[in-house]
Structures are given as structure tokens and as C-alpha cells.
Design an enzyme around this catalytic site. Structure first.
Site, PDB file in Angstrom:
ATOM      1  N   ASP A 190     -66.001  91.981 -31.243  1.00 25.82           N
ATOM      2  CA  ASP A 190     -64.608  92.091 -30.672  1.00 25.82           C
ATOM      3  C   ASP A 190     -64.360  92.028 -29.553  1.00 25.82           C
ATOM      4  O   ASP A 190     -63.643  92.451 -28.054  1.00 25.82           O
ATOM      5  CB  ASP A 190     -65.747  93.832 -29.850  1.00 25.82           C
ATOM      6  CG  ASP A 190     -65.674  95.015 -31.164  1.00 25.82           C
ATOM      7  OD1 ASP A 190     -64.614  94.695 -32.318  1.00 25.82           O
ATOM      8  OD2 ASP A 190     -65.985  95.961 -31.115  1.00 25.82           O
ATOM      9  N   LEU A 242     -63.509  90.602 -43.529  1.00 25.29           N
ATOM     10  CA  LEU A 242     -63.480  88.904 -44.054  1.00 25.29           C
ATOM     11  C   LEU A 242     -62.908  88.795 -42.001  1.00 25.29           C
ATOM     12  O   LEU A 242     -63.530  87.713 -42.462  1.00 25.29           O
ATOM     13  CB  LEU A 242     -62.327  88.814 -44.767  1.00 25.29           C
ATOM     14  CG  LEU A 242     -61.425  89.840 -45.616  1.00 25.29           C
ATOM     15  CD1 LEU A 242     -60.480  88.452 -46.487  1.00 25.29           C
ATOM     16  CD2 LEU A 242     -63.152  89.575 -46.250  1.00 25.29           C
TER      17      LEU A 242
END
Lengths: 399, 399
Positions: free
Chosen positions: B140, B295
Site C-alpha cells: 500500500d 496477484l
């Protein structure tokens, strides 16, 4: 039977692949070298471009530019999903005559072979000498006659790597994970997920393909059993799985829907199954679903070297056949000449042999109703190229 | 302030990344080389393993095995999402004493830094000499103090390549395409999608991040405008986009839902938006949605070399700091020492500086409410490594 002399036209059709431009460039290179072909044109968006007269001159592209395009995924000529009507086929033929097109190469799947077939019958009926060739392409791997199809190896490589990573993710944070893989009628691509298994407890633990009837009750029981055994469960599932009535799960749920149910480009199937598992096995279970989506057919950098080479070769072979003296039309079929070491040959086949129908996985490649037979690995390994090998810690107990 | 002498324990926590094992191996290697550290242990599933006594001996792993693990995505020690209670922290400390743990390294995001911080305060209060260090990790990219976080570069590389491929797919078969990217509070990963733009008309044409309020009406109008202009529209959208009330779109729709709404591992957001577009702009439009899913944080083979190197380096640096004389606890922060040529330094920061809170994208990196400012490219390019360069045909008109 002398080949005609005139211009060649190339079109690309159907879902993209990572190596469809290898075939395009193979055709252009061979066509440029041919004595029978004057100019090499491209139709934008396949048969749609033919009808609308959207043609470009591929003869002016440099070798360097072509090689760069060959390495780029997805249709450089742009693609289309269109089955032309009889009238449109006549219009296409008129366009061929207008531009003295004597060779037409259509890179695509069984629908594209069918289009080439219809165009050919019309040309024969009108006595217009044009050689119509289909060049095989599909990540679904479901063209008849072919041992495998250009485009499949790279997509299978992506699925194997995606599943390998997701298995590691699922081992890190255990839970039930559903991965939805492309494939409406055939399970070839979903089956490639078993390449992700390296250690005995690696996923996918369950594999569902459209060749077997999907039973929701049995599915939930399978998941529960694996989850109890491993503390996690990784599932590979074809988007085209369906019940005994032939209806896909999303169709069966949405009884009021009309027309074709959209399978790709939606997370509906994965979310539906994740919801069913939670509802039946417990809302607190960690259940997740990913739909691999269009990345399977477009992801740059995950390209099987063998697939790229073969896609180039079928393009060149199509030109060789078309400009030869034996065949006025047809397709190129990949035949496995030898299993080990892997070797293929490229052979002529009639358009009608690959048109329309699809080729499901043979029963011998399946294992029960939720797994793939180990013999499939021998089939698929040479097609995807060498894969990364995930490593584990030994988990030595404290001394 | 002399470093204590005793054993070291390592844990991995939170969502996996493709390079989190580089940090693990960096810690193991540096700990083995340290005079202050006797044995190097690992806790399975982070703090959960500490509480349950699921510890393994990392000292017996060969260098070769460790290097293979370093190249493997996802937590080799397995991970956990757990915020320990005060009582559990006391239990963890008791376990430390039991095994003479004098060094604890927790590889994770801001929640893991918070856990290390609480453990540290408790150890200080009890007068137990243990050095608690957080090792940064998150796709993130939202840890405070850090210029960027280990794990982000590889995930950003995946998103850039996925968007590049999907843009080519969307150009082949035009339509409206929504790609949902991970990121609940910050748009860093979604922003990386702009790396896919090579030609002026390349997508993503619209980019939505959680830093800006998402307005559904405005979104539909944006999509309509781009679609009219380009005949297609590719959208990158963070899973965490939300309305003015702070509610995510899926939350706003599911008003009866209770507890946290699950954002990852579901196609719900993409499908919801695709449905809205069809409903408002026309059911016959070709609208598709893909959710890049897990993924993004686990795909093997798509790893940024710079990211891998830095992830190893923060692990080594954590041991260096922990066994030094200056700091009894802390985290390692990546600071960009120089923009061009790119150069980073690794510096000590207090645990409380990176704990709890997240770091959104700065306003200057955003452009309007649906795009990313070009200056972001300078920031992100060195982090992802060199990308494939898609090529196009020149579309020469017929002569």
C-alpha cells in the site's frame, strides 16, 4: 495449380493473446519475401475493417518496428467479434476485388476459421481466385486437429504463475480461496493451474472444468473436506462450469436474464461461490474469490518462449501453404511430432476441420470430477516454458 | 548503552508482498553475523506463533535455502492479521523470557509497528531488556516517515504491467473497462497504473483514488466523455474509493451489512460500477470489470530489482540498529537521498512514528479528481524498474 499474383490482406479476430502479433509479423515477413505477393495490407478490426474499407499498408513498416510489435501483446491490427452475414461476405469479396486481394490471412479461433470458410465457398462460387487461410490463435486451446494452439502456452504460463503466487498467499494467510480462470467450453487453461503445485500440500487443491458437470452440493462438500485436511483450500475453476442442464451457475441464479450471459470481465461467478460457501459452511470463514480476468490474455512480460516461436512459425507457414501449388485454402495445424524431447510440425488442414466446433479436454486428462490427471503435466510443460520454483523454509523444530 | 546478548526472533505480519522474504533473509543473515545474537528463531504466523509457541530454528537453514526463499513471494514464516490485547502482549513477553529472546524483528505495516510499540512499552515497564524493531513492508506504500515502502515497487510493477496489457486489450476490442486496484486508504498502488501510458491515447484514461471523494454521477459523466472522445475508456480505481460520507460504494449499497466490508478478494465493486454504467449509459455498451486481486501482492516473476534489494537492506539495517549502542527500539525508514540518479538511505525512526496512522498521497501528486499528476512518474519510476515498451503499427494509409 499455380498461385495467383496480387496483394495480401491480414486480419486479426477474437480475444487477444500475448503472441498474436508474432503470427501477424510472421505473415508479413513471409508475404514480403514471396514472389506471388505484391503488397501486404492489414484490415483494422478484422472483417469489420474489410467491410468498412479500413485497410492499412503493412509494407511500409520497418523490420525493427515489426519486431517490436511482435513482442507486444494483443492485436496490433485491432480485433473484432463478428460473424459476417452472407451479404457481408459478398461485400468483403467485393472489397478483395477492388484492392486485388489474392491472399487473405485471418488470425483467430474457430469462428474466424468459419468466416474464412464461408468467404472461400463464396469466392469459389464466383470464380474469384483468392487464397483464404486461417491462422490458429486462442488462449482457450480448443481448436480441433491442433495438439495445442498459439496463445495458449503464454496464457497457461500466466495462470500457472498466478496460481503459484496465490497458493503462497493462501499459505501465508490461510482460508478458502476461489480463482476463476477463463474458458467457456474447455478446461485447458484452468488445468494449467496444476503447474503451480511444487510441494505435496500446494494448491490448487480442487480443479473444476466445463468437461465435467458441476454440482454445487458436491463442491461445498469437497471444499469442506480439503479445508479440514489442510486448514486452507485453494480452488481453480473455469468460468464455463455448468450444471447438468448445461446452464452456467450465474445463468442458473439469474433466471430472468435474457441473451448470452457474460462470463469474462465480471467477478460474479467467484463472488457467487464464495457466498455459497460462507452460507453453508459458516459466515466467519475467510473466503475470497479472484477472477484472473483479461490479464490472462494480455499481460506483457509473461510470455512462453516456445509459444512466441510457434506463433511466428504458423504465420510463416500459412504464407508458404497459400503461395504453394497444393492448397487453395486451409489452416495450419500444430501437430506434436515427438513428446520427448518436445518437437512440433506445422501441417495443412482444411478450414472446415477447425471451423465452428471446439475441442474439449480428453477424458484421460481429467482425474475424477475435481482434479487433473498427472499425464496432463507432460502435455503442458513444454508449452509454458520454465517456471519459477517457489522455496520454503524447512521449519526446523527448536533444538 | 550496550546491546544485550541472547536470541533473536523474527515474525512476518499482514498482507504478503513479493519481497517480504528478502527482509526475512536480510535479518537472518545479519543476525547470524552479529556477536550479540546467539540463535535466530522464527515465529510462525507472527504474533500468533509467539503466543502459541510455534517457533522454528532459522539458524539451521543453509545459505542456499535462504537465498531461494528470498526470491519466493509471500511470507515464508506465514503471516497473520492480529492486534494482540494487553494480556496477549504480556504472554508474548513471557515467551520471550522463556526462550531468552533479546531481539524481536517484526516485518509488517503500521499495525505491526503498533504491536512492536506496545510490546516495547511493556518490556520497558517490566525492565526486561529486549530490543524491539519493526521492519517496514506494505504494497500500500502508506507508512509514515518513509519515502516508499518495501513491497510497493514490485506491486506497482505488477499493476503497471497489468494495466499496460489491459490497455492493449481494450484497444483491440474497444469498450468501457474498469480495473479495481488494491488500496483501502491510499491511492499509491492505483496511481502506478499511469506507468502504462506510452502513446497519447493510452489508458488508464481515468484514475480514482481514496484521497478524493468519489461521486458516482461525476464518474458516469467522466466515463461518457472519454468514451465519446476515444471510442473506449479504461479506468483505474482504488478498492477504497468512497463518497463524502466516508462509506465505500459497496458499503453504501449494502446498507444492511454489519461489520467491516470486505474489499479485497471480491469482484463486487467492479461489478457494481459496471452495472451503474450500463444502467445509465446503455445496456448494450460493452462494459467489463476486472479486480486485480491478490496477484498484485503475490505474482512470482514480476519483481522490481530495486524493491528486492531495498527489502533485503532494511532487514540488515534493522539488525545493525538493534545491535548498536544508540537505539533500544525503532523502525527503519527509507529516505530518498537524491532524486536523480535515484539514491536512498536507511534511517532509524521511532516506532510511534510509523505505528497506527497511514500516509495518503500528497495533494501535489494528484491531478483534479480523476487523474495523477505527471510529477508522480518521477517518484515512481525508479521504484518499479524498467518496464516493457508496447509497440504499435504506424497505420500507414494505403498508397
Amino acid at each position: 495449380m499455380q498461385p495467383p499474383r496480387g496483394n495480401a490482406l491480414i486480419g486479426q479476430s477474437g480475444g487477444p493473446t500475448c503472441v498474436i502479433n508474432q503470427s501477424l509479423v510472421g505473415i508479413v515477413q513471409a508475404a514480403r519475401a514471396s514472389q506471388s505477393i505484391t503488397n501486404v495490407y492489414g484490415a483494422l478490426h478484422g472483417i469489420k475493417g474489410v467491410l468498412e474499407g479500413k485497410l492499412i499498408d503493412l509494407g511500409r513498416e520497418s523490420e525493427e518496428a515489426l519486431e517490436a510489435v511482435a513482442r507486444t501483446p494483443c492485436a496490433a491490427l485491432r480485433s473484432v467479434r463478428k460473424k459476417p452475414t452472407r451479404e457481408e461476405c459478398e461485400q468483403a469479396l467485393a472489397r478483395f476485388k477492388q484492392h486485388d486481394i489474392r491472399y487473405f490471412f485471418y488470425v483467430g479461433g474457430n469462428d474466424s476459421a468459419e468466416t474464412a470458410h464461408v468467404l472461400n465457398e463464396l469466392a469459389v462460387a464466383e470464380g474469384y481466385d483468392v487464397r483464404l487461410f486461417h491462422v490458429p490463435k486462442t488462449i482457450d486451446n480448443d481448436l480441433r486437429v491442433n495438439d495445442h494452439c498459439p496463445g495458449y502456452g503464454s496464457a497457461a504460463r500466466f495462470v500457472a504463475m498466478a496460481m503459484m503466487g496465490d497458493n503462497l498467499d493462501n499459505r501465508s494467510l490461510p482460508g478458502i480461496k476461489i480463482d476463476v480462470v477463463m474458458g467457456r467450453h474447455a478446461g485447458w487453461l484452468t488445468a494449467a493451474s496444476v503447474l503451480a503445485r511444487v510441494h505435496p500440500d500446494d494448491g490448487p487443491h480442487l480443479v473444476y472444468v466445463p468437461e465435467k458437470v458441476f454440482d454445487l452440493e458436491k463442491f461445498v462438500a469437497d471444499v469442506e473436506r480439503v479445508y479440514k485436511q489442510h486448514g486452507r483450500c485453494l480452488i481453480a475453476l473455469s468460468e464455463g462450469v455448468h450444471g447438468a442442464d448445461g446452464k452456467t451457475l450465474v445463468e442458473a441464479k439469474e433466471k430472468d436474464s435474457h441473451g448470452n450471459v457474460q462470463l469474462s470481465g465480471s467477478g460474479a461467478l467467484g463472488d457467487l461461490l464464495a457466498g455459497e460457501i460462507k452460507q453453508r459452511l459458516g459466515a466467519k470463514l475467510r473466503v475470497r474469490a479472484d477472477t484472473f480476468g483479461y490479464l490472462q490474455r494480455s499481460f506483457p512480460g509473461v510470455i512462453s518462449p516456445v509459444d512466441a516461436k510457434e506463433a511466428r512459425a504458423v504465420g510463416r507457414m500459412a504464407v508458404k501453404l497459400a503461395t504453394g501449388t497444393k492448397h487453395a485454402h486451409g489452416s495450419v495445424a500444430l501437430v506434436r511430432a515427438q513428446a520427448g524431447p518436445y518437437r512440433v510440425t506445422f501441417e495443412h488442414t482444411e478450414l472446415r476441420n477447425v471451423a465452428k466446433e471446439t475441442r474439449p479436454m480428453e477424458a484421460g486428462l481429467l482425474k475424477g470430477d475435481n482434479d487433473i490427471d498427472p499425464c496432463f503435466l507432460e502435455y503442458v510443460r513444454p508449452l509454458v516454458g520454465e517456471l519459477p520454483r517457489p522455496a520454503r523454509l524447512s521449519d526446523f523444530a527448536l533444538g
